[in-house]
Design a protein around this motif. Sequence first.
Motif, short mmCIF file in Angstrom:
data_model
loop_
_atom_site.label_atom_id
_atom_site.label_comp_id
_atom_site.label_asym_id
_atom_site.label_seq_id
_atom_site.Cartn_x
_atom_site.Cartn_y
_atom_site.Cartn_z
N LYS A 1 0.82 -1.21 0.00
CA LYS A 1 0.00 0.00 0.00
C LYS A 1 0.86 1.26 0.00
O LYS A 1 0.58 2.21 -0.74
N LEU A 2 1.90 1.28 0.83
CA LEU A 2 2.76 2.46 0.88
C LEU A 2 3.53 2.65 -0.42
O LEU A 2 3.71 3.78 -0.89
N THR A 3 3.99 1.56 -1.01
CA THR A 3 4.71 1.66 -2.28
C THR A 3 3.81 2.19 -3.38
O THR A 3 4.21 3.07 -4.16
N ILE A 4 2.58 1.70 -3.44
CA ILE A 4 1.64 2.19 -4.44
C ILE A 4 1.31 3.66 -4.19
O ILE A 4 1.24 4.46 -5.13
N PHE A 5 1.13 4.04 -2.92
CA PHE A 5 0.86 5.43 -2.59
C PHE A 5 1.98 6.35 -3.05
O PHE A 5 1.74 7.39 -3.68
N PHE A 6 3.22 6.00 -2.72
CA PHE A 6 4.36 6.83 -3.12
C PHE A 6 4.52 6.88 -4.63
O PHE A 6 4.86 7.92 -5.19
N THR A 7 4.26 5.77 -5.30
CA THR A 7 4.40 5.74 -6.76
C THR A 7 3.35 6.63 -7.43
O THR A 7 3.67 7.42 -8.32
N ILE A 8 2.11 6.52 -6.99
CA ILE A 8 1.04 7.33 -7.58
C ILE A 8 1.26 8.81 -7.26
O ILE A 8 1.08 9.68 -8.13
N THR A 9 1.65 9.11 -6.04
CA THR A 9 1.87 10.50 -5.65
C THR A 9 3.05 11.10 -6.43
O THR A 9 2.99 12.26 -6.84
N THR A 10 4.08 10.32 -6.65
CA THR A 10 5.21 10.79 -7.45
C THR A 10 4.77 11.07 -8.87
O THR A 10 5.15 12.09 -9.46
N TRP A 11 3.99 10.17 -9.44
CA TRP A 11 3.50 10.38 -10.81
C TRP A 11 2.64 11.64 -10.89
O TRP A 11 2.75 12.40 -11.85
N LEU A 12 1.77 11.85 -9.90
CA LEU A 12 0.94 13.05 -9.89
C LEU A 12 1.79 14.31 -9.76
O LEU A 12 1.52 15.32 -10.42
N LEU A 13 2.81 14.27 -8.92
CA LEU A 13 3.70 15.42 -8.81
C LEU A 13 4.40 15.71 -10.13
O LEU A 13 4.56 16.87 -10.52
N MET A 14 4.80 14.66 -10.81
CA MET A 14 5.47 14.85 -12.10
C MET A 14 4.51 15.45 -13.14
O MET A 14 4.91 16.26 -13.96
N GLN A 15 3.26 15.08 -13.08
CA GLN A 15 2.28 15.58 -14.04
C GLN A 15 1.93 17.04 -13.77
O GLN A 15 1.79 17.83 -14.70
N PHE A 16 1.77 17.40 -12.49
CA PHE A 16 1.32 18.75 -12.17
C PHE A 16 2.44 19.78 -12.14
O PHE A 16 2.21 20.95 -12.38
N THR A 17 3.66 19.34 -11.82
CA THR A 17 4.77 20.30 -11.80
C THR A 17 5.44 20.40 -13.15
O THR A 17 6.18 21.34 -13.40
N GLY A 18 5.22 19.44 -14.00
CA GLY A 18 5.81 19.46 -15.34
C GLY A 18 7.28 19.12 -15.37
O GLY A 18 7.96 19.33 -16.34
N ALA A 19 7.79 18.59 -14.27
CA ALA A 19 9.21 18.23 -14.20
C ALA A 19 9.35 16.73 -14.47
O ALA A 19 9.25 15.91 -13.58
N ASN A 20 9.55 16.37 -15.70
CA ASN A 20 9.67 14.97 -16.07
C ASN A 20 11.11 14.51 -16.19
O ASN A 20 11.38 13.35 -16.42
N SER A 21 12.06 15.41 -16.08
CA SER A 21 13.45 14.99 -16.21
C SER A 21 14.18 15.11 -14.90
O SER A 21 13.77 15.73 -13.99
#
Length: 106
Positions: free
Chosen positions: A86-106
């Motif tokens: 559960k924690l791994t999935i939470f961190f993975t999804i939250t990281t992906w959302l941060l990447m999408q909203f901040t626009g920092a993909n690199s």
Amino acid sequence: MSYLFTKFNLASPRWPVFSRILAATFGGYALATASSLFISQLLLNVVGKYQAIHIGLMLTFIVYACAAMWVFSVESASKAWMGLIKLTIFFTITTWLLMQFTGANS
């Protein structure tokens, strides 16, 4: 199913301990990696790119150690596995959302 219990002696108290060892090793590693990516992505706009990666990697050691200790303090091995997943999935999804909203993909 009863064949497996007699063949591998799955009723033995050794199997839950072995499962916890696997959870601490592999599940803790997955959690530490996901948390490192999350911390790095979270700090990306505050500090520089390389500093964010470095801080994330340094904090990974603490996360991995805490996950390994937590696995052996939970009531059952299945709760340990589910908590790590559960924690791994939470961190993975939250990281992906941060990447999408901040626009920092690199």
